[in-house]
Design a protein around this motif. Structure first.
Motif, PDB file in Angstrom:
ATOM      1  N   PRO A  35      40.978  45.086  24.032  1.00  0.00           N
ATOM      2  CA  PRO A  35      41.945  44.017  23.767  1.00  0.00           C
ATOM      3  C   PRO A  35      42.964  44.447  22.723  1.00  0.00           C
ATOM      4  CG  PRO A  35      39.703  43.162  23.755  1.00  0.00           C
ATOM      5  CD  PRO A  35      39.597  44.655  23.805  1.00  0.00           C
ATOM      6  N   PRO A  36      44.222  44.068  22.879  1.00  0.00           N
ATOM      7  CA  PRO A  36      45.228  44.422  21.867  1.00  0.00           C
ATOM      8  C   PRO A  36      44.961  43.679  20.567  1.00  0.00           C
ATOM      9  CG  PRO A  36      46.136  42.875  23.454  1.00  0.00           C
ATOM     10  CD  PRO A  36      44.790  43.250  23.969  1.00  0.00           C
ATOM     11  N   VAL A  37      45.318  44.299  19.465  1.00  0.00           N
ATOM     12  CA  VAL A  37      45.255  43.635  18.173  1.00  0.00           C
ATOM     13  C   VAL A  37      46.552  42.862  17.976  1.00  0.00           C
ATOM     14  CG1 VAL A  37      45.122  43.972  15.672  1.00  0.00           C
ATOM     15  CG2 VAL A  37      43.752  45.411  17.197  1.00  0.00           C
ATOM     16  N   PRO A  38      46.494  41.543  17.833  1.00  0.00           N
ATOM     17  CA  PRO A  38      47.751  40.791  17.653  1.00  0.00           C
ATOM     18  C   PRO A  38      48.503  41.270  16.423  1.00  0.00           C
ATOM     19  CG  PRO A  38      45.900  39.308  18.050  1.00  0.00           C
ATOM     20  CD  PRO A  38      45.324  40.662  17.804  1.00  0.00           C
ATOM     21  N   VAL A  39      49.798  41.484  16.585  1.00  0.00           N
ATOM     22  CA  VAL A  39      50.630  41.923  15.474  1.00  0.00           C
ATOM     23  C   VAL A  39      51.690  40.864  15.217  1.00  0.00           C
ATOM     24  CG1 VAL A  39      50.260  44.359  15.988  1.00  0.00           C
ATOM     25  CG2 VAL A  39      52.229  43.184  16.976  1.00  0.00           C
ATOM     26  N   LEU A  40      52.242  40.878  14.031  1.00  0.00           N
ATOM     27  CA  LEU A  40      53.330  39.967  13.712  1.00  0.00           C
ATOM     28  C   LEU A  40      54.596  40.419  14.425  1.00  0.00           C
ATOM     29  CD1 LEU A  40      52.613  39.495   9.924  1.00  0.00           C
ATOM     30  CD2 LEU A  40      52.487  37.740  11.687  1.00  0.00           C
ATOM     31  N   GLY A  41      55.142  39.539  15.228  1.00  0.00           N
ATOM     32  CA  GLY A  41      56.311  39.886  16.015  1.00  0.00           C
ATOM     33  C   GLY A  41      57.597  39.692  15.242  1.00  0.00           C
ATOM     34  N   PRO A  42      58.683  40.232  15.760  1.00  0.00           N
ATOM     35  CA  PRO A  42      59.982  40.095  15.093  1.00  0.00           C
ATOM     36  C   PRO A  42      60.518  38.676  15.212  1.00  0.00           C
ATOM     37  CG  PRO A  42      60.249  41.159  17.210  1.00  0.00           C
ATOM     38  CD  PRO A  42      58.770  41.021  16.996  1.00  0.00           C
ATOM     39  N   GLU A  43      61.480  38.353  14.388  1.00  0.00           N
ATOM     40  CA  GLU A  43      62.117  37.038  14.455  1.00  0.00           C
ATOM     41  C   GLU A  43      63.181  37.016  15.542  1.00  0.00           C
ATOM     42  OE1 GLU A  43      63.603  35.858  10.684  1.00  0.00           O
ATOM     43  OE2 GLU A  43      61.654  35.966   9.677  1.00  0.00           O
ATOM     44  N   GLY A  44      63.569  35.810  15.928  1.00  0.00           N
ATOM     45  CA  GLY A  44      64.666  35.638  16.867  1.00  0.00           C
ATOM     46  C   GLY A  44      64.310  36.056  18.278  1.00  0.00           C
ATOM     47  N   ASP A  45      65.340  36.337  19.071  1.00  0.00           N
ATOM     48  CA  ASP A  45      65.144  36.648  20.475  1.00  0.00           C
ATOM     49  C   ASP A  45      64.371  37.942  20.698  1.00  0.00           C
ATOM     50  OD1 ASP A  45      66.420  34.369  21.318  1.00  0.00           O
ATOM     51  OD2 ASP A  45      68.361  35.344  21.672  1.00  0.00           O
ATOM     52  N   PHE A  47      61.619  38.665  19.652  1.00  0.00           N
ATOM     53  CA  PHE A  47      60.211  38.344  19.855  1.00  0.00           C
ATOM     54  C   PHE A  47      59.883  38.292  21.344  1.00  0.00           C
ATOM     55  CE2 PHE A  47      56.500  35.723  20.435  1.00  0.00           C
ATOM     56  CZ  PHE A  47      55.686  36.010  19.351  1.00  0.00           C
ATOM     57  N   TYR A  48      60.844  37.897  22.169  1.00  0.00           N
ATOM     58  CA  TYR A  48      60.599  37.619  23.581  1.00  0.00           C
ATOM     59  C   TYR A  48      60.659  38.860  24.473  1.00  0.00           C
ATOM     60  CZ  TYR A  48      60.981  32.734  22.241  1.00  0.00           C
ATOM     61  OH  TYR A  48      60.770  31.509  21.652  1.00  0.00           O
ATOM     62  N   THR A  49      60.963  40.024  23.910  1.00  0.00           N
ATOM     63  CA  THR A  49      60.977  41.261  24.686  1.00  0.00           C
ATOM     64  C   THR A  49      59.611  41.915  24.599  1.00  0.00           C
ATOM     65  OG1 THR A  49      63.331  41.608  24.245  1.00  0.00           O
ATOM     66  CG2 THR A  49      62.053  43.516  24.992  1.00  0.00           C
ATOM     67  N   PRO A  50      58.862  41.980  25.713  1.00  0.00           N
ATOM     68  CA  PRO A  50      57.507  42.537  25.661  1.00  0.00           C
ATOM     69  C   PRO A  50      57.523  44.026  25.359  1.00  0.00           C
ATOM     70  CG  PRO A  50      57.863  41.257  27.675  1.00  0.00           C
ATOM     71  CD  PRO A  50      59.208  41.484  27.052  1.00  0.00           C
ATOM     72  N   PRO A  51      56.447  44.538  24.781  1.00  0.00           N
ATOM     73  CA  PRO A  51      56.341  45.992  24.602  1.00  0.00           C
ATOM     74  C   PRO A  51      56.252  46.664  25.967  1.00  0.00           C
ATOM     75  CG  PRO A  51      54.247  44.914  24.100  1.00  0.00           C
ATOM     76  CD  PRO A  51      55.257  43.828  24.301  1.00  0.00           C
ATOM     77  N   SER A  52      56.738  47.899  26.033  1.00  0.00           N
ATOM     78  CA  SER A  52      56.681  48.668  27.281  1.00  0.00           C
ATOM     79  C   SER A  52      56.060  50.030  26.999  1.00  0.00           C
ATOM     80  CB  SER A  52      58.078  48.836  27.873  1.00  0.00           C
ATOM     81  OG  SER A  52      58.022  49.523  29.094  1.00  0.00           O
ATOM     82  N   PRO A  53      54.947  50.327  27.632  1.00  0.00           N
ATOM     83  CA  PRO A  53      54.232  49.516  28.611  1.00  0.00           C
ATOM     84  C   PRO A  53      53.460  48.381  27.936  1.00  0.00           C
ATOM     85  CG  PRO A  53      52.983  51.490  28.152  1.00  0.00           C
ATOM     86  CD  PRO A  53      54.282  51.635  27.394  1.00  0.00           C
ATOM     87  N   LEU A  54      53.031  47.422  28.735  1.00  0.00           N
ATOM     88  CA  LEU A  54      52.193  46.356  28.195  1.00  0.00           C
ATOM     89  C   LEU A  54      50.873  46.938  27.719  1.00  0.00           C
ATOM     90  CD1 LEU A  54      52.602  43.475  30.819  1.00  0.00           C
ATOM     91  CD2 LEU A  54      53.543  43.560  28.503  1.00  0.00           C
ATOM     92  N   MET A  87      52.976  35.629  22.050  1.00  0.00           N
ATOM     93  CA  MET A  87      53.167  36.325  23.315  1.00  0.00           C
ATOM     94  C   MET A  87      51.793  36.790  23.759  1.00  0.00           C
ATOM     95  SD  MET A  87      55.381  39.749  24.291  1.00  0.00           S
ATOM     96  CE  MET A  87      56.970  38.908  24.347  1.00  0.00           C
ATOM     97  N   TYR A  88      51.456  36.501  25.018  1.00  0.00           N
ATOM     98  CA  TYR A  88      50.100  36.799  25.482  1.00  0.00           C
ATOM     99  C   TYR A  88      50.135  37.400  26.883  1.00  0.00           C
ATOM    100  CZ  TYR A  88      50.832  32.261  27.810  1.00  0.00           C
ATOM    101  OH  TYR A  88      51.338  31.220  28.563  1.00  0.00           O
ATOM    102  N   LEU A  89      49.054  38.063  27.228  1.00  0.00           N
ATOM    103  CA  LEU A  89      48.934  38.644  28.560  1.00  0.00           C
ATOM    104  C   LEU A  89      48.573  37.569  29.577  1.00  0.00           C
ATOM    105  CD1 LEU A  89      46.919  41.900  27.747  1.00  0.00           C
ATOM    106  CD2 LEU A  89      49.322  41.769  28.441  1.00  0.00           C
ATOM    107  N   SER A  90      49.121  37.702  30.780  1.00  0.00           N
ATOM    108  CA  SER A  90      48.770  36.804  31.870  1.00  0.00           C
ATOM    109  C   SER A  90      48.856  37.598  33.163  1.00  0.00           C
ATOM    110  CB  SER A  90      49.684  35.575  31.879  1.00  0.00           C
ATOM    111  OG  SER A  90      49.227  34.599  32.801  1.00  0.00           O
ATOM    112  N   ARG A  91      48.969  36.882  34.288  1.00  0.00           N
ATOM    113  CA  ARG A  91      49.068  37.506  35.599  1.00  0.00           C
ATOM    114  C   ARG A  91      50.176  36.827  36.405  1.00  0.00           C
ATOM    115  NH1 ARG A  91      46.399  41.153  33.963  1.00  0.00           N
ATOM    116  NH2 ARG A  91      44.391  41.938  34.712  1.00  0.00           N
ATOM    117  N   GLY A 165      58.802  34.403  32.715  1.00  0.00           N
ATOM    118  CA  GLY A 165      60.239  34.608  32.866  1.00  0.00           C
ATOM    119  C   GLY A 165      61.113  33.578  32.196  1.00  0.00           C
ATOM    120  N   LEU A 166      60.548  32.688  31.401  1.00  0.00           N
ATOM    121  CA  LEU A 166      61.363  31.715  30.670  1.00  0.00           C
ATOM    122  C   LEU A 166      61.321  32.108  29.194  1.00  0.00           C
ATOM    123  CD1 LEU A 166      63.134  29.333  31.231  1.00  0.00           C
ATOM    124  CD2 LEU A 166      61.192  27.810  30.957  1.00  0.00           C
ATOM    125  N   GLY A 167      62.398  32.744  28.758  1.00  0.00           N
ATOM    126  CA  GLY A 167      62.442  33.361  27.432  1.00  0.00           C
ATOM    127  C   GLY A 167      62.267  34.859  27.544  1.00  0.00           C
TER     128      GLY A 167
END
Length: 408
Positions: A35-45, A47-54, A87-91, A165-167
């Motif tokens: 499982p990924p270790v949750p990290v503090l994400g950046p502020e603003g938009d 935050f909504y760009t996922p890491p690549s690769p997931l 931000m979380y993993l889904s399918r 896909g919303l955000g």
């Protein structure tokens, strides 16, 4: 430029993540890897760009989070709560891993390990990234729309999904059932697995939504027994549900809410690229779809009232086997929910016909589901008044009270 000071909630989150460690709860064995270790994400938009690769992990594992303020309500008292953007993993609908965002609220005044968790599915907000529920909730908006003030006042935690896909990048998979249902289930898992939230993995869970959210809640109810059997789902509330997608599509054609057809076409095409939406569109249709892709309901619906499919397309996609198959796959009623359901609908609904919601009720009842069915003398917007009864139904389920006799 001096760096911004670290706030107390942010400092607390850092301590938990970096010093105390992370111990996510164990859910269904879906997904692989550590499982990924949750990290503090950046502020603003950003935050909504996922890491690549997931990162590898299970649906519901938290990728990143940020504490957010819970603004006071104007003219009344809002229950005190802690808030987190996640931000979380889904399918996806076809089972591929994706990243979804959402918001988690934990009421103050009760130990978080004692509170139930309500998964909240927003109604239609639009499909432009700026329409994501989390972006409005961070400003103190939409609390009344989603009955979150009432939820927090009752002492429940709320986990609100933004949907796929919303955000986040890509088109919002509007009314795609498996995508929406999984996103709702997984935001509840994320609430359980976010260490700073303090919620327990065995907490009783409910799902709630109206309109688009009603569809997501109903899909979560159907999917949960197989997709997330570890969740203790005690009740589901789903109102104004788009249950039969072909019937809804034909009903919306040329209606006041015709733009929702465009939203649905974009959403289905995003989930199933084999539909090749652009190949059906007329020049005018391409212009409309391009505008809708960046719109919210406030600016997206009005320009296209009474618009007909025939003006948007060169060939009617609803008459093709490919689109009919996908619409059928996204229609409810083939599986029984695993928990008792409060299902409600306005008898004069001018957006989502009452008949198809009543058909869902009958289908679930035949499958042995425990359904409390409540028609309201209302149209679509005023049909949301059923939310008060829906929350009362969920309160009884969280309290372990006897279930009313199903009225199938």
């Amino acid at each position: 430029m001096r760096p911004a000071p670290v706030t107390v909630p942010l400092l607390f989150a850092l301590i938990v993540v970096l010093v105390l460690g992370v111990t996510p709860s164990i859910g269904a064995a879906e997904g692989v890897g550590k499982p990924p270790v949750p990290v503090l994400g950046p502020e603003g938009d950003a935050f909504y760009t996922p890491p690549s690769p997931l990162p590898a992990g299970r649906p519901g594992d938290v990728i990143r989070f940020r504490p957010i303020a819970v603004p006071p309500q104007l003219g009344a008292s809002r229950p005190a709560a802690r808030g987190y953007l996640v931000m979380y993993l889904s399918r996806t609908a076809t089972g591929a891993p994706n990243a979804v965002t959402g918001t988690i609220f934990v009421p103050l005044g009760r130990h978080p390990a004692t509170v139930p968790i309500l998964g909240v599915a927003p109604g239609t907000l639009g499909i432009g990234d700026q329409c994501a529920a989390s972006k409005s909730l961070a400003k103190g908006l939409l609390f009344t729309d989603f009955y979150l003030d009432d939820v927090l006042r009752r002492g429940w935690a709320a986990a609100v999904t933004d949907y796929e896909g919303l955000g986040t990048p890509g088109d919002h998979t509007y009314v795609v059932g498996r995508s929406a249902g999984r996103a709702l289930i997984d935001v509840v898992r994320a609430a359980q697995r976010l260490p700073v939230a303090g919620l327990r993995s065995s907490a009783p869970v409910g799902f709630y939504g109206y309109s688009e959210g009603g569809g997501a809640s109903a899909w979560a109810a159907q999917l949960q027994p197989a997709y997330a059997p570890e969740l203790d789902v005690v009740g589901v509330a789903a109102g104004g549900v788009p249950a039969d997608m072909y019937t809804v599509a034909r009903f919306l054609d040329g209606s006041l809410a015709a733009a929702l057809l465009g939203y649905a076409a974009i959403g289905l095409n995003a989930a199933y690229p084999d539909l090749r939406l652009d190949s059906y569109l007329s020049p005018y249709g391409k212009t409309v779809i391009a505008a809708l892709r960046t719109s919210c309901t406030a600016d997206g619906l009005a320009p296209y009232v009474f618009t007909r499919i025939s003006r948007l397309t060169t060939t009617d996609p609803l008459a093709t086997a490919a689109w009919q198959r996908r619409l059928s796959q996204n229609s409810l009623g083939r599986r029984a929910p695993g928990a008792p359901v409060f299902l409600w609908h306005g008898v004069f609904d001018e957006v989502l016909p009452f008949s198809q919601a009543d058909a869902l009720r009958r289908s679930w009842c035949k499958l042995g589901a425990q359904v409390t069915w409540r028609p309201f003398v209302a149209e679509h917007v005023t049909g949301a008044i059923g939310s008060a009864d829906a929350l009362a139904f969920l309160a009884d389920r969280f309290a372990g009270r006897a279930l009313p006799a199903p009225n199938c």
